[in-house]
Scaffold this motif. Structure first.
Motif, PDB file in Angstrom:
ATOM      1  N   UNK A  29       0.839  -1.193   0.000  1.00  0.00           N
ATOM      2  CA  UNK A  29       0.000   0.000   0.000  1.00  0.00           C
ATOM      3  C   UNK A  29       0.886   1.260   0.000  1.00  0.00           C
ATOM      4  N   UNK A  30       0.235   2.313  -0.420  1.00  0.00           N
ATOM      5  CA  UNK A  30       0.981   3.580  -0.491  1.00  0.00           C
ATOM      6  C   UNK A  30       0.228   4.664   0.274  1.00  0.00           C
ATOM      7  N   UNK A  31       0.993   5.518   0.950  1.00  0.00           N
ATOM      8  CA  UNK A  31       0.430   6.645   1.690  1.00  0.00           C
ATOM      9  C   UNK A  31       1.031   7.930   1.117  1.00  0.00           C
ATOM     10  N   UNK A  32       0.153   8.814   0.665  1.00  0.00           N
ATOM     11  CA  UNK A  32       0.618  10.081   0.053  1.00  0.00           C
ATOM     12  C   UNK A  32       0.438  11.218   1.057  1.00  0.00           C
ATOM     13  N   UNK A  33       1.524  11.835   1.416  1.00  0.00           N
ATOM     14  CA  UNK A  33       1.516  12.979   2.329  1.00  0.00           C
ATOM     15  C   UNK A  33       1.873  14.231   1.523  1.00  0.00           C
ATOM     16  N   UNK A  34       0.995  15.255   1.576  1.00  0.00           N
ATOM     17  CA  UNK A  34       1.221  16.514   0.847  1.00  0.00           C
ATOM     18  C   UNK A  34       1.201  17.675   1.838  1.00  0.00           C
ATOM     19  N   UNK A  35       2.197  18.479   1.771  1.00  0.00           N
ATOM     20  CA  UNK A  35       2.276  19.697   2.588  1.00  0.00           C
ATOM     21  C   UNK A  35       2.571  20.859   1.656  1.00  0.00           C
ATOM     22  N   UNK A  36       1.797  21.942   1.781  1.00  0.00           N
ATOM     23  CA  UNK A  36       1.928  23.100   0.878  1.00  0.00           C
ATOM     24  C   UNK A  36       2.042  24.386   1.682  1.00  0.00           C
ATOM     25  N   UNK A  37       2.734  25.303   1.128  1.00  0.00           N
ATOM     26  CA  UNK A  37       2.877  26.646   1.727  1.00  0.00           C
ATOM     27  C   UNK A  37       2.837  27.661   0.593  1.00  0.00           C
ATOM     28  N   UNK A  38       2.158  28.781   0.844  1.00  0.00           N
ATOM     29  CA  UNK A  38       2.038  29.796  -0.212  1.00  0.00           C
ATOM     30  C   UNK A  38       3.410  30.354  -0.577  1.00  0.00           C
ATOM     31  N   UNK A  39       3.492  30.925  -1.776  1.00  0.00           N
ATOM     32  CA  UNK A  39       4.763  31.448  -2.274  1.00  0.00           C
ATOM     33  C   UNK A  39       5.082  32.840  -1.728  1.00  0.00           C
ATOM     34  N   UNK A  40       4.173  33.388  -0.923  1.00  0.00           N
ATOM     35  CA  UNK A  40       4.384  34.760  -0.438  1.00  0.00           C
ATOM     36  C   UNK A  40       5.656  34.865   0.390  1.00  0.00           C
ATOM     37  N   UNK A  41       5.860  33.931   1.283  1.00  0.00           N
ATOM     38  CA  UNK A  41       7.043  33.996   2.137  1.00  0.00           C
ATOM     39  C   UNK A  41       8.318  33.836   1.320  1.00  0.00           C
ATOM     40  N   UNK A  42       8.261  32.925   0.334  1.00  0.00           N
ATOM     41  CA  UNK A  42       9.438  32.736  -0.499  1.00  0.00           C
ATOM     42  C   UNK A  42       9.767  33.993  -1.283  1.00  0.00           C
ATOM     43  N   UNK A  43       8.754  34.613  -1.898  1.00  0.00           N
ATOM     44  CA  UNK A  43       8.986  35.841  -2.661  1.00  0.00           C
ATOM     45  C   UNK A  43       9.422  36.983  -1.758  1.00  0.00           C
ATOM     46  N   UNK A  44       8.856  37.041  -0.567  1.00  0.00           N
ATOM     47  CA  UNK A  44       9.268  38.092   0.375  1.00  0.00           C
ATOM     48  C   UNK A  44      10.731  37.912   0.769  1.00  0.00           C
ATOM     49  N   UNK A  45      11.119  36.652   0.978  1.00  0.00           N
ATOM     50  CA  UNK A  45      12.513  36.393   1.328  1.00  0.00           C
ATOM     51  C   UNK A  45      13.441  36.757   0.171  1.00  0.00           C
ATOM     52  N   UNK A  46      13.027  36.422  -1.048  1.00  0.00           N
ATOM     53  CA  UNK A  46      13.852  36.764  -2.209  1.00  0.00           C
ATOM     54  C   UNK A  46      13.971  38.278  -2.368  1.00  0.00           C
ATOM     55  N   UNK A  47      12.850  38.982  -2.178  1.00  0.00           N
ATOM     56  CA  UNK A  47      12.908  40.454  -2.283  1.00  0.00           C
ATOM     57  C   UNK A  47      13.792  41.053  -1.201  1.00  0.00           C
ATOM     58  N   UNK A  48      13.715  40.486  -0.013  1.00  0.00           N
ATOM     59  CA  UNK A  48      14.545  41.019   1.073  1.00  0.00           C
ATOM     60  C   UNK A  48      16.027  40.816   0.776  1.00  0.00           C
ATOM     61  N   UNK A  49      16.340  39.628   0.267  1.00  0.00           N
ATOM     62  CA  UNK A  49      17.744  39.383  -0.104  1.00  0.00           C
ATOM     63  C   UNK A  49      18.179  40.337  -1.216  1.00  0.00           C
ATOM     64  N   UNK A  50      17.280  40.574  -2.205  1.00  0.00           N
ATOM     65  CA  UNK A  50      17.606  41.484  -3.294  1.00  0.00           C
ATOM     66  C   UNK A  50      17.821  42.899  -2.783  1.00  0.00           C
ATOM     67  N   UNK A  51      16.919  43.353  -1.910  1.00  0.00           N
ATOM     68  CA  UNK A  51      17.040  44.727  -1.385  1.00  0.00           C
ATOM     69  C   UNK A  51      18.308  44.867  -0.552  1.00  0.00           C
ATOM     70  N   UNK A  52      18.552  43.880   0.307  1.00  0.00           N
ATOM     71  CA  UNK A  52      19.748  43.957   1.145  1.00  0.00           C
ATOM     72  C   UNK A  52      21.023  43.917   0.318  1.00  0.00           C
TER      73      UNK A  52
END
Length: 494
Positions: free
Chosen positions: A169-192
């Motif tokens: 048998x197989x068990x599928x586990x899915x976890x998702x998070x919105x891209x807002x935090x990732x984009x915010x982190x990328x923008x912060x790195x870019x600004x810094x």
């Protein structure tokens, strides 16, 4: 001489102006400032590199942010998978409320999760999570993909776990998070990263601009040296401290100035030599004509001899004017001594010397002393200029002589001197026919004549202007009501 520029013709005409007439100024094409071009070619690549750097930085930051988010999702999916434990043919879900709150309550982002047993049997979590794309999932190896949940872009980690008998048998586990935090982190790195980089570019641009100004300062000094020169100053340009490129330019300019000066000196020497050679034969022609006039009895012969004598006088006058003009040239004037000259006594002395000639010509010549008082000596002492006394005397003689020649018999010529601010003023007035105002500038050109009276040759006012300009002064003409002309000479006081 020609205070009226030797007005020997009713219509102004130039007897020898060369080929300068009809020659207009050439159009100069300016390609822009060299410093701005250098700055542009230095700053433009910096701006392009800054944009490229910003793009690369944002891409790298996004990649690192994705890696951090993916690692967090993987860890969350593993933790969630541990809460589902297979028991025989079933599963034990050990997922207390506290653990659920920890997963769902993220202070920076929204977390979605779902546990299902393929083919699509929902066990727990959010039913809205989309399934992974149709790819082959490997056991215990996460698969990351982008999806959308309720119009929200999310990053999903899918983990396939085996369970049951022999892991069928197989068990599928899915976890998702919105891209807002990732984009915010990328923008912060870019600004810094971009802000310090922008500051460095601005500082570098300022340093480059200052360096360009310092590097081009020899050109600016050379430009000022050329701009501050008089048109007739042909001495070499002196720039001891200059880069090799500017030094080569200075050497080329000095070579050109030397060639021009040699040509000018050759022409002046020719004029001076020719004038000296002509003086003796002209004096002989004049003397022979006068002797022939005394012995001639025939009226027609006397008339012809009189014309010969007048022509000889006029030619001798022209030769003298050429010699005077040669002495008044800048190079000749600079070789002569500069001493204090008292203009008041000089004007009175010359006026007194020329009174006998004025009486012969029927002209009332005088020096205006109406403003003189007991402080006359003190006032005269103030009218002192630094210059060559012979040249200043020649200039004043020319002005007075022209006034007597062209004002006509029965006219009045007045010489006056005064102080006006920081300059000394010499004015010679007459009540003759004057010169049209439109011709006041042209009569200062060589060989330009405005009247057919007298024996002038068109060099009087050019000589006066040449001498006055060599002494830092100006000479101007103005009409006097109801008729007459005023020649005004201003010279800087000592």
């Amino acid at each position: 001489m020609s205070r009226r520029a030797d007005r020997d013709h009713p219509v102004l005409e130039q007897a020898a102006t060369g080929s300068e007439q009809g020659r207009g100024p050439e159009a100069v094409r300016v390609s822009g400032s060299l410093s701005r071009q250098l700055l542009w070619w230095i700053v433009l690549p910096q701006l392009i590199l800054w944009l490229v750097g910003a793009f690369v930085t944002y891409s790298v930051a996004s990649n690192y942010a994705n890696q951090m988010v993916d690692r967090s999702l993987f860890q969350t999916s593993r933790a969630l998978a541990r809460q589902v434990k297979p028991i025989g043919n079933g599963m034990l879900i050990d997922f207390p409320r506290a653990a659920r709150d920890i997963i769902e309550t993220d202070p920076d982002d929204t977390v979605y999760y779902m546990v299902s047993s393929p083919p699509g049997q929902f066990i727990l979590g959010n039913r809205t999570l989309p399934p992974p794309p149709p790819v082959v999932l490997e056991n215990d190896k996460p698969f990351f993909y982008d999806a959308a949940v309720a119009d929200t872009r999310v990053r999903v980690a899918a983990l396939l776990l085996p369970f049951g008998e022999e892991g069928r048998e197989r068990l599928l586990v899915q976890v998702a998070k919105s891209r807002a935090s990732r984009e915010a982190l990328a923008r912060r790195i870019l600004i810094d990263t971009a802000l310090p980089l922008s500051g460095l570019i601005v500082l570098m641009t300022l340093i480059v601009w200052l360096g360009i100004r310092a590097g081009l300062s020899p050109l600016s000094r050379l430009r000022r040296l050329v701009e501050d020169r008089q048109p007739n100053d042909l001495h070499p340009i002196r720039m001891s401290e200059a880069p090799a490129e500017v030094h080569a330019l200075v050497v080329a300019l000095n070579s050109l100035l030397a060639a021009v000066r040699r040509n000018v000196e050759t022409q002046k020497r020719f004029i001076s030599d020719a004038a000296h050679q002509l003086r003796t034969p002209l004096a002989g022609v004049k003397s022979q004509a006068e002797l022939a006039l005394e012995a001639a009895q025939d009226p027609q012969l006397r008339a012809r001899l009189e014309r010969v004598r007048a022509s000889a006088i006029r030619s001798a006058h022209l030769v003298n004017q050429l010699l005077t003009l040669a002495r008044a040239e800048p190079e000749s004037a600079m070789r002569q001594g500069q001493v204090p000259v008292h203009l008041g006594p000089l004007a009175r002395e010359l006026t007194a010397e020329m009174v006998p000639r004025a009486l012969q010509m029927g002209v009332d010549l005088g020096c205006d002393e109406a403003g003189a008082d007991e402080r006359e000596g003190e006032a005269e002492a103030e009218l002192v200029v630094i210059g060559n006394p012979l040249l200043l005397r020649e200039a004043l003689v020319n002005v007075i002589d022209n006034a007597m020649r062209y004002a006509g018999r029965g006219s009045v010529v007045t010489v006056r001197t005064r102080r006006q601010g920081d300059v000394a003023v010499i004015e010679v007035d007459d009540n003759g026919p004057g010169i049209p105002e439109a011709d006041h500038d042209r009569v200062f050109e060589r060989f330009v004549r405005g009247s057919n009276d007298g024996t002038g040759c068109g060099l009087g006012l050019p000589i006066v202007r040449e001498i006055v300009q060599q002494h830092g002064g100006q000479v101007t003409l103005s009409n006097i009501d109801p008729h007459g002309l005023r020649v005004r000479v201003t010279l800087p006081l000592r």
